[in-house]
Design a protein around this motif. Structure first.
Motif, mmCIF file in Angstrom:
data_model
loop_
_atom_site.group_PDB
_atom_site.id
_atom_site.type_symbol
_atom_site.label_atom_id
_atom_site.label_comp_id
_atom_site.label_asym_id
_atom_site.label_seq_id
_atom_site.Cartn_x
_atom_site.Cartn_y
_atom_site.Cartn_z
ATOM 1 N N ALA B 238 0.868 -1.175 0.000
ATOM 2 C CA ALA B 238 0.000 0.000 0.000
ATOM 3 C C ALA B 238 0.906 1.226 0.000
ATOM 4 O O ALA B 238 2.073 1.137 0.386
ATOM 5 C CB ALA B 238 -0.882 0.012 1.236
ATOM 6 N N ASP B 239 0.372 2.362 -0.427
ATOM 7 C CA ASP B 239 1.145 3.604 -0.462
ATOM 8 C C ASP B 239 0.165 4.749 -0.245
ATOM 9 O O ASP B 239 -0.811 4.887 -1.002
ATOM 10 C CB ASP B 239 1.851 3.715 -1.828
ATOM 11 C CG ASP B 239 2.928 4.783 -1.858
ATOM 12 O OD1 ASP B 239 3.095 5.508 -0.858
ATOM 13 O OD2 ASP B 239 3.605 4.898 -2.903
ATOM 14 N N MET B 240 0.389 5.544 0.797
ATOM 15 C CA MET B 240 -0.523 6.655 1.103
ATOM 16 C C MET B 240 0.290 7.827 1.645
ATOM 17 O O MET B 240 1.259 7.627 2.364
ATOM 18 C CB MET B 240 -1.548 6.215 2.156
ATOM 19 C CG MET B 240 -2.498 7.314 2.579
ATOM 20 S SD MET B 240 -3.849 6.713 3.660
ATOM 21 C CE MET B 240 -3.116 6.967 5.274
ATOM 22 N N HIS B 301 2.035 6.114 -9.819
ATOM 23 C CA HIS B 301 2.724 4.924 -10.311
ATOM 24 C C HIS B 301 1.879 3.701 -10.010
ATOM 25 O O HIS B 301 1.089 3.705 -9.060
ATOM 26 C CB HIS B 301 4.095 4.802 -9.640
ATOM 27 C CG HIS B 301 4.035 4.878 -8.131
ATOM 28 N ND1 HIS B 301 3.753 3.786 -7.337
ATOM 29 C CD2 HIS B 301 4.179 5.925 -7.280
ATOM 30 C CE1 HIS B 301 3.750 4.154 -6.063
ATOM 31 N NE2 HIS B 301 3.991 5.445 -5.997
ATOM 32 N N GLY B 302 2.075 2.659 -10.809
ATOM 33 C CA GLY B 302 1.434 1.393 -10.498
ATOM 34 C C GLY B 302 1.982 0.839 -9.199
ATOM 35 O O GLY B 302 3.083 1.194 -8.769
ATOM 36 N N ILE B 303 1.205 -0.052 -8.546
ATOM 37 C CA ILE B 303 1.621 -0.636 -7.272
ATOM 38 C C ILE B 303 1.033 -2.032 -7.153
ATOM 39 O O ILE B 303 -0.028 -2.310 -7.721
ATOM 40 C CB ILE B 303 1.214 0.289 -6.092
ATOM 41 C CG1 ILE B 303 1.691 -0.263 -4.741
ATOM 42 C CG2 ILE B 303 -0.290 0.535 -6.057
ATOM 43 C CD1 ILE B 303 1.594 0.753 -3.607
ATOM 44 N N GLY B 304 1.742 -2.916 -6.483
ATOM 45 C CA GLY B 304 1.283 -4.295 -6.310
ATOM 46 C C GLY B 304 2.301 -5.034 -5.457
ATOM 47 O O GLY B 304 2.524 -4.684 -4.311
ATOM 48 N N ILE B 340 3.761 19.964 0.582
ATOM 49 C CA ILE B 340 2.521 19.249 0.919
ATOM 50 C C ILE B 340 2.254 18.227 -0.182
ATOM 51 O O ILE B 340 2.587 18.438 -1.347
ATOM 52 C CB ILE B 340 1.300 20.205 1.112
ATOM 53 C CG1 ILE B 340 1.060 21.061 -0.137
ATOM 54 C CG2 ILE B 340 1.499 21.092 2.338
ATOM 55 C CD1 ILE B 340 -0.143 21.995 -0.024
ATOM 56 N N ARG B 341 1.671 17.095 0.208
ATOM 57 C CA ARG B 341 1.367 16.044 -0.771
ATOM 58 C C ARG B 341 0.193 15.237 -0.246
ATOM 59 O O ARG B 341 0.080 15.024 0.973
ATOM 60 C CB ARG B 341 2.602 15.158 -0.985
ATOM 61 C CG ARG B 341 2.409 14.016 -1.976
ATOM 62 C CD ARG B 341 3.747 13.456 -2.475
ATOM 63 N NE ARG B 341 4.471 12.677 -1.486
ATOM 64 C CZ ARG B 341 5.561 13.075 -0.860
ATOM 65 N NH1 ARG B 341 6.087 14.259 -1.109
ATOM 66 N NH2 ARG B 341 6.155 12.302 0.021
ATOM 67 N N ILE B 342 -0.687 14.824 -1.147
ATOM 68 C CA ILE B 342 -1.808 13.942 -0.788
ATOM 69 C C ILE B 342 -1.773 12.778 -1.765
ATOM 70 O O ILE B 342 -1.720 12.988 -2.982
ATOM 71 C CB ILE B 342 -3.170 14.664 -0.887
ATOM 72 C CG1 ILE B 342 -3.191 15.911 0.007
ATOM 73 C CG2 ILE B 342 -4.311 13.716 -0.492
ATOM 74 C CD1 ILE B 342 -4.444 16.777 -0.167
ATOM 75 N N GLU B 343 -1.806 11.567 -1.245
ATOM 76 C CA GLU B 343 -1.669 10.389 -2.105
ATOM 77 C C GLU B 343 -2.639 9.298 -1.674
ATOM 78 O O GLU B 343 -2.749 8.980 -0.491
ATOM 79 C CB GLU B 343 -0.249 9.835 -2.002
ATOM 80 C CG GLU B 343 -0.054 8.506 -2.729
ATOM 81 C CD GLU B 343 1.322 7.907 -2.491
ATOM 82 O OE1 GLU B 343 1.908 8.166 -1.428
ATOM 83 O OE2 GLU B 343 1.796 7.179 -3.378
ATOM 84 N N ASP B 344 -3.317 8.723 -2.665
ATOM 85 C CA ASP B 344 -4.135 7.541 -2.424
ATOM 86 C C ASP B 344 -3.703 6.416 -3.341
ATOM 87 O O ASP B 344 -3.222 6.653 -4.457
ATOM 88 C CB ASP B 344 -5.615 7.852 -2.713
ATOM 89 C CG ASP B 344 -6.258 8.646 -1.597
ATOM 90 O OD1 ASP B 344 -6.130 8.216 -0.433
ATOM 91 O OD2 ASP B 344 -6.872 9.693 -1.876
ATOM 92 N N THR B 345 -3.914 5.186 -2.872
ATOM 93 C CA THR B 345 -3.824 4.013 -3.733
ATOM 94 C C THR B 345 -5.249 3.717 -4.192
ATOM 95 O O THR B 345 -6.166 3.657 -3.367
ATOM 96 C CB THR B 345 -3.248 2.808 -2.954
ATOM 97 O OG1 THR B 345 -1.917 3.124 -2.552
ATOM 98 C CG2 THR B 345 -3.241 1.546 -3.806
ATOM 99 N N LEU B 355 -8.647 3.022 -2.169
ATOM 100 C CA LEU B 355 -8.419 1.949 -1.186
ATOM 101 C C LEU B 355 -7.861 2.475 0.139
ATOM 102 O O LEU B 355 -8.018 1.836 1.169
ATOM 103 C CB LEU B 355 -7.468 0.897 -1.763
ATOM 104 C CG LEU B 355 -7.961 0.184 -3.028
ATOM 105 C CD1 LEU B 355 -6.901 -0.787 -3.534
ATOM 106 C CD2 LEU B 355 -9.266 -0.558 -2.764
ATOM 107 N N THR B 356 -7.199 3.622 0.081
ATOM 108 C CA THR B 356 -6.643 4.223 1.305
ATOM 109 C C THR B 356 -7.665 5.226 1.826
ATOM 110 O O THR B 356 -7.793 6.326 1.287
ATOM 111 C CB THR B 356 -5.307 4.927 0.990
ATOM 112 O OG1 THR B 356 -5.427 5.562 -0.293
ATOM 113 C CG2 THR B 356 -4.167 3.952 0.954
#
Lengths: 365, 365
Positions: B238-240, B301-304, B340-345, B355-356
């Motif tokens: 996961a990446d958030m 980016h893709g993630i898995g 500042i940064r906001i990230e969701d998977t 998902l996050t």
């Protein structure tokens, strides 16, 4: 987390000539090799431990170019500041990077460069010859500098300090499972500004009969408890295994442990300049006698930036040399019953010195 | 820790035919590809994430052989038991391994195989042709199976749960520094049987202007605090990223954050089947307006199995497709001032799902 930089696109990358703080002597030796072999430049692309070797950094994406007379380090703007910490740098002249293109013989690290990366290099330099420089680099890395030994020594001290804390903690019976011990040890590393060199192995009783047991919720009950772990400090690794006894061992268990301890100490005492590592292995096996067939792995391995690096003990040509750092780790594995192992990280600098100083007598808790 | 096995020496390795539990459908698709291309076998050598993809295991040394009709997995005796956990296996017939030698066309993963490994394969199969199968594998991996999405979803839940615990902990003022926050979050992962997908980034105030800031003993004081982290659960990542405010933000700081939040949500809303990732990037940049030039990295980016895998957003040909899992993570970086940064998977399965699930409203603590 943000994804890494693009492949050799100088537009995205920051290029700087570097003054290398730790491996300066090694860099000169390597440049001399390039000069002798008429290699115009050597190129190391992320992820390659050679980049960390020469820069002491672990950037998220980088490549390193070394010519017979100079060295330049490229990294992404994403981690510009941490990459520069502690490095003496000055901006790279534009002409210098143009000169790359005219080179005809390029050194690469075959052991790290992927087939896909080599294909891309061949497109950038369609007429160049690519030669493997992994062997001379291995030879350089086998002989640690004073600064490298100091870092490994510090990593070993941190490891021994963590183990001492574990010995104080275990009798309190607050750590209930193998995973509790893993967490405790890794927290000890963190408190000392270190991280694990590899996933900590904690194996209770019959679990330890599998040398690479993955710790789980097995409860700590009566029997041998194997703890195989090591701190990484400023990129350098330690590796130590100790076996303790939870409860009171039988006389045959004591004897088995003492046999292993003697085998490990015999092998350490046999370390001399020019001794083949296969000879050290034989020394340990001789002492183990009929338990020799229960010692199902190699006696040890080189250690440094990587937890496993040269020398490889199974290679008969590999001999003990000045400034080598390696482990000595015999074990006895009785499937379904138990496993025991004792391991030290040692350095040879004219005589052998054990860097992991925790006691090896059988401790019963 | 004991060193790993020898290269393709079947004497040291245990070979077993495997029934693959998770990627069975993908294995069939890949075998069909081998069949069409008349590739006799494909060979994947440690360390290659493809081994984990098809076996869901992370052995200390292994290789995987896939033919158009069967698949076999080889690993060392050192971790025999953990390697077998959860796999349906049966012993490999001896004739089968002999059949390897007669193959003329061998599939390899150019993106993982090193130049040195390929050279050794060429010695074993001097007459064979080696063909790169990395692209079809990338295409398989881009389209996640139901089971893969479930694992990523679980990793995201663990991440959000850890963040909720952080939001409860921060007002108590017991976490004093960036590193304290790192330790707190990683402990939350451990309690949920997970580990970090990548080294956790915690960046206070001006530190966050460096996107890949390495957490240190900087104290938590007034300002934006960026937390970029993710759990790894059963090999899936996961990446958030969330940005909170310590203290009371000024009206211009609130506006800046709200602008970024809108840009992130605009990009998520724009996700549709067949949309190019470069279009999503433009959507976010359009909303950021004059701050677009302060958004100095890729939108996601893709993630898995890997925290960074295909799709690569900078590749114009890459489009949103069914069962793709990727991140959306715009940021604004003002050097010397703040980041500042906001990230969701997110997953796309006909429509986009975040998902996050942690809140994205500006939280002031």
């Amino acid at each position: 987390m943000i994804s890494e930089g693009t492949f050799l696109t100088s537009g995205d990358l920051v290029g700087l000539e570097i003054k290398i703080p730790i491996a300066a002597m090694k860099l000169q030796e390597f440049q001399q090799y390039l000069n002798e072999k008429k290699i115009g430049l050597a190129l190391f692309i992320h992820p390659d431990i050679i980049i960390t070797y020469f820069t002491q950094l672990k950037p998220s994406y980088a490549y390193l170019v070394i010519t017979p007379t100079t060295a330049a380090f490229y990294f992404t703007a994403l981690d510009k500041k941490p990459a520069l910490k502690g490095l003496a740098v000055r901006p790279l002249s534009k002409n210098w990077s143009k000169a790359y293109k005219r080179v005809h013989k390029i050194g690469i690290n075959n052991r790290s460069l992927t087939v896909a990366q080599l294909e891309r290099l061949k497109k950038i330099w369609p007429k160049a010859t690519f030669v493997d420089v992994s062997l001379p680099l291995e030879q350089l890395r086998r002989q640690k500098t004073k600064e490298e030994v100091e870092k490994i020594q510090k990593a070993c001290q941190i490891t021994s300090t963590a183990f001492a804390a574990l010995l104080r903690e275990l009798p309190r019976r607050r750590l209930k499972t193998e995973l509790d011990v893993v967490c405790f040890l890794e927290e000890q590393f963190r408190q000392q500004q270190a991280e694990p060199s590899f996933p900590t192995i904690v194996a209770m009783g019959r679990n330890a009969a599998i040398p690479h047991h993955i710790p789980d919720n097995t409860r700590l009950t009566k029997g041998f408890l194997v703890v195989d772990f090591g701190a990484k400090f400023q990129n350098y690794c330690a590796d130590m295994t100790r076996t303790v006894y939870v409860g009171k061992p039988s006389s045959s268990e004591r004897k088995l442990y003492f046999l292993l301890q003697q085998a490990q100490e015999d092998a350490i005492r046999a370390v001399e300049e020019g001794t083949s590592f296969t000879v050290l292995d034989k020394v340990a096996r001789k002492r183990l006698g009929r338990y020799s067939s229960s010692f199902i792995h190699s006696l040890g391995h080189g250690i440094g930036l990587e937890v496993h690096e040269a020398p490889t003990f199974s290679d008969k040509k590999m001999k003990v040399q000045e400034q080598a750092v390696f482990t000595i780790e015999p074990g006895i594995y009785l499937p379904g019953k138990l496993g025991i192992r004792i391991e030290d990280t040692v350095v040879f600098d004219g005589k052998v010195k054990v860097l992991t100083s925790s006691p090896k007598e059988l401790i019963c808790l």
